[in-house]
Write a protein that holds these residues in place. Structure first.
Motif, short mmCIF file in Angstrom:
data_model
loop_
_atom_site.label_atom_id
_atom_site.label_comp_id
_atom_site.label_asym_id
_atom_site.label_seq_id
_atom_site.Cartn_x
_atom_site.Cartn_y
_atom_site.Cartn_z
N LEU A 1 0.76 -1.18 -0.15
CA LEU A 1 0.06 0.06 -0.02
C LEU A 1 0.90 1.15 -0.04
O LEU A 1 1.63 1.40 0.78
CB LEU A 1 -0.84 0.16 1.32
N ALA A 2 0.64 2.24 -0.94
CA ALA A 2 1.57 3.25 -0.92
C ALA A 2 0.78 4.67 -0.86
O ALA A 2 -0.57 4.68 -1.34
CB ALA A 2 2.26 3.37 -2.55
N GLY A 3 1.22 5.62 -0.46
CA GLY A 3 0.81 7.03 -0.25
C GLY A 3 1.64 7.88 0.40
O GLY A 3 2.46 7.43 1.17
N PRO A 4 1.38 9.21 0.63
CA PRO A 4 2.00 10.06 1.43
C PRO A 4 2.06 9.59 3.01
O PRO A 4 0.94 9.35 3.40
CB PRO A 4 1.52 11.47 1.26
N GLU A 5 3.06 9.51 3.65
CA GLU A 5 3.26 9.09 5.17
C GLU A 5 2.59 7.83 5.50
O GLU A 5 2.05 7.48 6.34
CB GLU A 5 2.32 10.08 5.63
#
Length: 308
Positions: free
Chosen positions: A196-200
């Motif tokens: 799972l990818a995303g900022p912070e």
């Protein structure tokens, strides 16, 4: 599209951002995806806090804006805390031509943080709700070969935000003003085998694991104060207020919390730190794995249930 229509659309977006459904029955990975999709620039965590209050029945908001829950009773009294806030920007100036300049919020951002915003979609959280924008990219055709700045890494000092406006009056008609928070548009992405990818993603994953642990209602030994705290990047007011109001604690578990050691006093008792393993840390594609989320969740629940 007229200003009235724009404001109506923005208002609808605001409702969509804040309306939530109960989190029971979801996995830590499901919650992590939802948390990554939230925006909470340090000092502007109110919307995320309100969402957590709806997601986690029985939680309360304290005077600092922390979202706090209590499990169990009696002694020992322990604290487990995760920061809600993130690095971001605020509107620094609105130019007459409709472009907006930025100022960074929060200490300790990684060196590549500004670079991860160049040419990307962002959201300005104005008085009328979220407003989409794009961070402009300097023209390489006009600068190459005659301007040494062309080879310099992009920083916030060079950032120009385009909201599709051609005057400062048009920007303000969108509900945008000085010191409104600005953050990357959040588009959490699942890929590969349980990634799972995303900022912070690391920090938000740890907070999601704490939320899941609270929803699972483990048999806490003594009293466990579980808190999602504000302003971890600008002075630690949230953690300090929580400790003054509910401490001292016999033991503390800090989840992806950036507090320097000098901040941790005897009021926190014995302190353990947990850091979510990540890939591509500090970039907009920071990535966590489902297995690591589950491992952090298990560690939190074991800590809550353990004899001290």
């Amino acid at each position: 599209m007229g200003n009235t229509t724009v404001r109506g659309a923005v208002g609808a977006l605001t409702v969509l951002c804040l309306v939530t459904v109960p989190a029971r029955g979801q996995t830590a990975a499901d919650l992590a995806e939802r948390f990554i999709g939230m925006t909470a620039v340090s000092g502007f965590e109110q919307a995320m806090a309100d969402s957590l209050l709806q997601l986690l029945p029985g939680t309360v908001k304290d005077r600092a804006g922390n979202v706090v829950a209590v499990l169990g009773s009696g002694q020992p009294v322990r604290l487990v805390a995760c920061p809600m806030d993130e690095w971001g920007y605020v509107v620094g100036n609105i130019r007459e031509d409709g472009y907006v300049t930025l100022r960074r919020v929060g200490r300790g951002a990684p060196a590549q943080f500004d670079q991860g915003h160049e040419g990307h979609r962002v959201t300005v959280w104005g008085a009328s709700g979220p407003v989409p924008a794009v961070v402009g990219v300097p023209s390489t055709h006009l600068r190459r070969g005659r301007d040494p700045i062309a080879d310099r890494l992009f920083t916030v000092d060079e950032a120009m935000l385009d909201l599709g406006a051609s005057s400062d009056a048009m920007v303000r008609a969108l509900g945008v003003d000085i010191v409104d928070p600005v953050a990357l548009e959040k588009r959490p992405h699942r890929y590969g085998d349980g990634l799972l990818a995303g900022p912070e993603a690391g920090q938000r994953g740890s907070c999601a694991a704490l939320a899941q642990a609270y929803l699972d209602r483990p048999r806490a030994r003594g009293t466990v104060v579980a808190a999602f705290v504000v302003e971890s990047r600008i002075g630690h007011r949230g953690l300090s207020t929580l400790t003054n109001a509910r401490g001292p604690f016999d033991a503390t578990l800090l989840l992806d919390y950036p507090a320097p050691d000098r901040l941790i006093t005897e009021s926190y008792g014995s302190v353990a730190r947990v850091q979510m393993p990540t890939r591509y840390g500090g970039w907009s594609v920071e990535t966590v794995g489902r297995s690591d989320l589950e491992a952090i969740l298990a560690r939190i629940k074991n800590w809550m249930e353990a004899e001290q």
